[in-house]
Scaffold this active site. Structure first.
Site, PDB file in Angstrom:
ATOM      1  N   TRP A  10     -27.732  -1.587  27.766  1.00 28.15           N
ATOM      2  CA  TRP A  10     -28.384  -0.409  28.343  1.00 28.15           C
ATOM      3  C   TRP A  10     -27.522   0.270  29.413  1.00 28.15           C
ATOM      4  CZ3 TRP A  10     -34.292  -1.771  29.243  1.00 28.15           C
ATOM      5  CH2 TRP A  10     -34.865  -2.115  28.012  1.00 28.15           C
ATOM      6  N   LYS A  11     -26.431  -0.377  29.805  1.00 28.88           N
ATOM      7  CA  LYS A  11     -25.528   0.175  30.836  1.00 28.88           C
ATOM      8  C   LYS A  11     -26.338   0.561  32.087  1.00 28.88           C
ATOM      9  CE  LYS A  11     -22.480   1.399  27.100  1.00 28.88           C
ATOM     10  NZ  LYS A  11     -21.482   2.292  26.504  1.00 28.88           N
ATOM     11  N   HIS A  94     -16.514  -5.661  28.901  1.00 27.59           N
ATOM     12  CA  HIS A  94     -16.803  -4.355  28.303  1.00 27.59           C
ATOM     13  C   HIS A  94     -15.726  -3.352  28.730  1.00 27.59           C
ATOM     14  CE1 HIS A  94     -18.709  -0.556  27.382  1.00 27.59           C
ATOM     15  NE2 HIS A  94     -19.447  -1.233  26.519  1.00 27.59           N
ATOM     16  N   GLU A 166     -14.883  -3.524  20.064  1.00 31.26           N
ATOM     17  CA  GLU A 166     -15.354  -2.181  20.390  1.00 31.26           C
ATOM     18  C   GLU A 166     -14.161  -1.271  20.633  1.00 31.26           C
ATOM     19  OE1 GLU A 166     -19.618  -2.295  22.035  1.00 31.26           O
ATOM     20  OE2 GLU A 166     -18.278  -2.664  23.703  1.00 31.26           O
ATOM     21  N   GLY A 172     -19.531   5.731  22.805  1.00 27.95           N
ATOM     22  CA  GLY A 172     -20.214   6.868  23.411  1.00 27.95           C
ATOM     23  C   GLY A 172     -19.667   8.209  22.959  1.00 27.95           C
ATOM     24  N   GLY A 233     -24.868   0.797  22.377  1.00 27.77           N
ATOM     25  CA  GLY A 233     -25.047   1.458  23.669  1.00 27.77           C
ATOM     26  C   GLY A 233     -26.146   2.500  23.588  1.00 27.77           C
ATOM     27  N   GLY A 234     -25.750   3.760  23.447  1.00 24.55           N
ATOM     28  CA  GLY A 234     -26.697   4.883  23.482  1.00 24.55           C
ATOM     29  C   GLY A 234     -27.926   4.710  22.607  1.00 24.55           C
TER      30      GLY A 234
HETATM   31  P1  PGA Z   1     -22.234   3.319  22.132  1.00 21.30           P
HETATM   32  O1  PGA Z   1     -21.755   2.160  23.136  1.00 21.30           O
HETATM   33  O2  PGA Z   1     -23.082   2.659  21.094  1.00 21.30           O
HETATM   34  O3  PGA Z   1     -22.991   4.276  23.003  1.00 21.30           O
HETATM   35  O4  PGA Z   1     -20.992   3.920  21.555  1.00 21.30           O
HETATM   36  C1  PGA Z   1     -21.370   0.912  22.641  1.00 21.30           C
HETATM   37  C2  PGA Z   1     -21.028  -0.002  23.801  1.00 21.30           C
HETATM   38  O5  PGA Z   1     -20.536   0.471  24.818  1.00 21.30           O
HETATM   39  O6  PGA Z   1     -21.249  -1.228  23.716  1.00 21.30           O
END
Ligand code: PGA
Length: 249
Positions: A10-11, A94, A166, A172, A233-234
């Protein structure tokens, strides 16, 4: 059989109320899946998340931790504090930690050792920048990231490690690696693992893909033989999207 995992990072999103709302929706809509499902809310909401998910099959994980057990490290979180509130898994390395907070392979190696000493499970992230890929250095770079932070570990440590490939250019950005690019790198990672640890470890380690995974592309990426799930992420911030991705596994 290695486990399949879908984990939501969720950052720095969702306050307490929003956290509880999203978790309640996830619990209510969770499909019957054999995959492990994890969410990583921000530190201040971890404890609340553990409580609201008690009795559910969703695991709460942390986005980061410090490499010391305690001490004068203002603003940091010790692994023992995470364990104490019921968080037993931590995301390390990350690309945002590497890029914005100066985390190096050497620092990550220390964090890996401390997490393992605490009996924690690790989701270890790594991946190349766009320039590395354009210049054909992505395999070397990924191999170096893994060797520098993880390849000092004894064989038995690997049952506590999940890898998350990743590519930084896909995080993102809406631009995802193609399923073929993901598969190619995941197969390379297994080959690299096999050369140092043998095929049982190489075949047993769960390797996630992360970078713009969405409900619309998840099942194709997850269908690749060496892709064991995703770090999201998003799309993990909306219940329907996250559930859609889980349904793709
Ligand atoms: P994202 O992020 O799905 O928004 O591209 C992935 C992540 O940072 O783990």
């Amino acid at each position: 059989m290695r486990s399949k995992i879908v984990a939501g990072n969720w950052k720095m999103n969702k306050n307490l109320e929003e956290t509880n709302t999203l978790l309640a929706e996830l619990v209510q809509k969770m499909p019957d899946t054999s995959a492990e499902v994890m969410v990583a809310p921000t530190f201040v909401n971890l404890s609340a998340a553990v409580q609201s998910l008690a009795g559910s099959r969703i695991e709460v994980v942390a986005q980061n931790m410090h490499f010391e057990e305690s001490g004068a490290f203002t603003g940091e979180i010790a692994p023992g504090m995470l364990k104490n509130i019921g968080v037993n898994t931590v995301i390390l390395g990350h690309s945002e930690r590497r890029a914005y907070f100066g985390e190096t392979d050497g620092l990550l190696k220390k964090k890996v050792d401390t997490a393992l000493a605490q009996g924690m499970r690790i989701i270890f992230c790594f991946g190349e920048e766009l320039d590395d890929r354009k210049s054909g250095k992505h395999f070397d770079l990924v191999e170096r990231q893994l060797r520098n932070a993880l390849f000092h570990l004894p064989t038995e440590a690997w049952k506590h490690i999940v890898l998350a490939y990743e590519p930084v250019w896909a995080i993102g950005t809406g631009e995802t690696a193609s399923p073929e690019q993901a598969q190619e790198m995941h197969a390379f990672i297994r080959k690299t693992l096999e050369s140092s640890y043998g095929s049982d470890i190489a075949q047993g380690v769960t390797i996630l893909y992360g970078g713009s995974v969405k409900p619309g592309n998840a099942s194709e990426i997850f269908s690749k033989p060496d892709v064991d799930g995703g770090l999201i992420g998003g799309a993990a911030l909306k219940a329907d999207d996250f559930i859609g991705i889980i349904n793709g596994i």
